[in-house]
Design a protein around this motif. Structure first.
Motif, PDB file in Angstrom:
ATOM      1  N   HIS A   1      -9.180 -23.206  68.252  1.00  0.00           N
ATOM      2  CA  HIS A   1      -7.751 -23.375  68.511  1.00  0.00           C
ATOM      3  C   HIS A   1      -7.174 -24.631  67.861  1.00  0.00           C
ATOM      4  O   HIS A   1      -5.964 -24.713  67.669  1.00  0.00           O
ATOM      5  CB  HIS A   1      -7.476 -23.322  70.015  1.00  0.00           C
TER       6      HIS A   1
ATOM      7  N   HIS B   1     -13.249 -15.762  74.651  1.00  0.00           N
ATOM      8  CA  HIS B   1     -12.214 -15.980  73.630  1.00  0.00           C
ATOM      9  C   HIS B   1     -11.721 -14.613  73.177  1.00  0.00           C
ATOM     10  O   HIS B   1     -12.513 -13.781  72.718  1.00  0.00           O
ATOM     11  CB  HIS B   1     -12.784 -16.752  72.437  1.00  0.00           C
TER      12      HIS B   1
ATOM     13  N   ASN C   1      -2.340 -19.168  66.799  1.00  0.00           N
ATOM     14  CA  ASN C   1      -2.534 -17.823  67.342  1.00  0.00           C
ATOM     15  C   ASN C   1      -2.097 -16.764  66.333  1.00  0.00           C
ATOM     16  O   ASN C   1      -2.696 -15.695  66.249  1.00  0.00           O
ATOM     17  CB  ASN C   1      -1.794 -17.652  68.663  1.00  0.00           C
TER      18      ASN C   1
END
Length: 96
Positions: free
Chosen positions: A46, A20, A51
């Motif tokens: 996620h 990750h 992001n």
């Protein structure tokens, strides 16, 4: 990063991990720090964070662990058998 058999978030072991990028690649993290996460924790990260949120603030394992929703999830997942596939529930994203 650890030996690749322990998740850096939930600390379950032995377990298969994936890399990750703590700062997402699209935000300049291609060559930056990474963490070894099991697939369940990776999906949860996620599901909880965009992001943009990961790049702006949640770019360390400690900050991820400290988030209240992730803390609750980690408390639960640590009790799960590392050899069984975990289907995570879709996280409720809060409007910020």
């Amino acid at each position: 990063m650890n030996d690749g058999n322990t998740c850096d978030l939930c600390m379950r072991s032995p377990i298969t991990t994936t890399v990750h990028h703590l700062v997402p690649k699209q935000h300049g993290g291609a060559d930056g720090p990474v963490a070894d996460l099991c697939s369940a924790c990776h999906r949860q990260v996620h599901a909880l964070f965009t992001n943009q949120e990961l790049a702006a603030f949640y770019h360390t394992v400690e900050r991820l662990r400290d988030h209240p929703d992730m803390y609750k999830y980690l408390k639960w997942v640590k009790k799960q058998d590392p050899e069984k596939r975990i289907t995570t529930r879709k996280a409720n994203r809060r409007k910020r």
